[in-house]
Design an enzyme around this catalytic site. Structure first.
Site, PDB file in Angstrom:
ATOM      1  N   LYS A 279     -12.439  -1.509   5.747  1.00  0.00           N
ATOM      2  CA  LYS A 279     -11.636  -2.388   6.560  1.00  0.00           C
ATOM      3  C   LYS A 279     -12.199  -2.501   8.124  1.00  0.00           C
ATOM      4  O   LYS A 279     -12.387  -3.551   8.600  1.00  0.00           O
ATOM      5  CB  LYS A 279     -10.113  -1.723   6.650  1.00  0.00           C
TER       6      LYS A 279
ATOM      7  N   ASP B 111      -1.627   6.608   6.353  1.00  0.00           N
ATOM      8  CA  ASP B 111      -2.601   5.683   5.766  1.00  0.00           C
ATOM      9  C   ASP B 111      -2.914   4.828   6.931  1.00  0.00           C
ATOM     10  O   ASP B 111      -1.971   3.660   7.118  1.00  0.00           O
ATOM     11  CB  ASP B 111      -2.318   5.331   4.524  1.00  0.00           C
TER      12      ASP B 111
ATOM     13  N   TRP C 144       0.818  -1.230  -0.014  1.00  0.00           N
ATOM     14  CA  TRP C 144      -0.096  -0.052  -0.054  1.00  0.00           C
ATOM     15  C   TRP C 144       0.711   1.336   0.023  1.00  0.00           C
ATOM     16  O   TRP C 144       0.396   2.051  -0.620  1.00  0.00           O
ATOM     17  CB  TRP C 144      -1.012   0.012   1.352  1.00  0.00           C
TER      18      TRP C 144
END
Ligand SMILES: *Cc1c(COP(=O)(O)O)cnc(C)c1O
Length: 376
Positions: free
Chosen positions: A212, A188, A104
């Site tokens: 999530k 993040d 990511w």
């Protein structure tokens, strides 16, 4: 109908009481005679839903007043562009630094490179052979002391929980420890948001896709220190300019109203459970149970450096990978679903977010023990 235990990395399990309440309120929200989906985003009912969601989130994370909280769209992937569009120009040089700890953060870095002079402050990527191909493995976090942060960087970005590698970094550095002034951290936190207390005041901004651990897909939570807002590049789309969205409390244009409503119910559910401290206690118990078992046997293995193992996403590999399919098939039959690992790392992954109870992890470990007995 029995609900299986859902170990999906995202979109992932939601708390059952939230789903039940949403079902009850589907046709008539609080006597309005309307579904939340049918309301004007400027009407008093939705304004109440949205403002309460913002306030509950502020309470949960003790967000300081000098930070804006926004509900945006495009997921964390869009934030990979929206962050540089808003922040990279704030100090003139259009420079930003990125720490790479997994797939990511690599994506974030690549996207940001379109908008300025973007450098890698540190990387933990290690070359390995997987399926006969050279790939990078991500199993640790470079120590903060080794990060090379440029003095003129507009911000320093990292991903505090790498969902694919299962690497969680919680020791967020202070400016003093980084040895630079005025280089705010941009985090993040998508896949461990609301699973533990977070020191927002240490950062310039934190963002998280909701699907999530905080709600359904379609809404991204963005928390930004207000003095960083207002320096967007001229090419920044108006709907993504924090200077437009923040003063309107996420209602600059039509926000994802239903997703915000469900996220708001999740925030209230977390509050009722005792807040993020209670989520953290539950997460520790779940993670200790699963990692404890993984470490007790050579049949399964988790490759991540122990101090940075994620409490949320637990990848594991069977010593004999030819058993993968049998493992997944038996798991489904036992009511344990979505355990297949990300295609780039193979093996298995159990995501044990807030809405996945200890009972689910107990059922998983019992299944893994039984599978080992039958195949070990
Ligand atoms: C899932 C995830 C993303 C991407 O989210 P999208 O909503 O698909 O854009 C980015 N970062 C992290 C850490 C993630 O877990």
């Amino acid at each position: 109908m029995a609900r299986p235990w859902n170990f999906s990395a995202g979109p992932s399990a939601l708390p059952e009481p939230v789903l039940r309440q949403a079902a009850e309120e589907m046709l008539d929200w609080h006597g309005s005679g309307m579904s939340v989906m049918e309301m004007s985003h400027r009407g008093k009912q939705f304004v109440q839903i949205c403002d309460e969601a913002e306030q509950d989130l502020r309470d949960l994370l003790a967000v300081p007043d000098d930070y804006a909280v926004m509900f945006m769209q495009g997921g964390a992937t869009a934030e990979n562009a929206i962050v540089p569009l808003n922040l990279i120009g704030r100090r003139g040089a259009a420079a930003a630094d990125y720490v790479l700890t997994g797939q990511w953060s690599v994506k974030s870095h690549k996207e940001a490179s379109k908008y300025g002079d973007v450098a890698i402050a540190a990387s933990s990527g290690t070359e390995v052979q997987l399926d006969g191909k050279a790939q990078k493995a991500w199993t640790w976090v470079p120590p903060v002391e080794s990060w090379k942060v440029r003095k003129n960087a507009a911000y320093l970005h990292f991903c505090s929980n790498e969902t694919i590698g299962g690497v969680e970094f919680t020791d967020w550095p202070t400016a003093a420890r980084l040895g630079v002034d005025d280089v705010p951290l941009v985090v993040d936190a998508s896949s461990h948001f609301l699973s533990r207390p977070m020191d927002i005041g240490r950062t310039g901004m934190v963002y998280a896709g909701a699907q999530k651990n905080a709600g359904p897909a379609g809404v991204t939570v963005v928390v930004v220190r207000r003095d960083l807002i207002g320096h967007a590049l001229p090419i920044c789309p108006a709907a993504f300019d924090y200077a437009n969205v923040a003063p309107e409390h996420s209602r600059y244009n039509t926000p994802p109203t239903y997703a915000i409503y469900i996220a708001g119910l999740v925030f209230k559910w977390i509050k009722a459970q005792g807040g993020v401290a209670a989520m953290e206690r539950a997460s520790i118990a779940k993670a200790e149970l699963l990692y404890g078992y993984l470490d007790s046997t050579a049949f399964y293995r988790n490759p991540v450096h122990v101090p940075v193992r994620s409490r949320m996403n637990v990848p594991f590999i069977l010593a004999d990978e030819s058993l993968n399919e049998a493992f997944l098939k038996g798991a489904d039959e036992a009511g344990l679903t979505q355990l297949k690992g990300h295609k780039s790392v193979g093996g298995m992954r159990a995501s044990i977010y807030n809405a996945v109870p200890l009972q689910a992890v107990q059922a998983l470990v019992a299944y893994m023990q039984d599978f080992e007995r039958r195949h070990g």
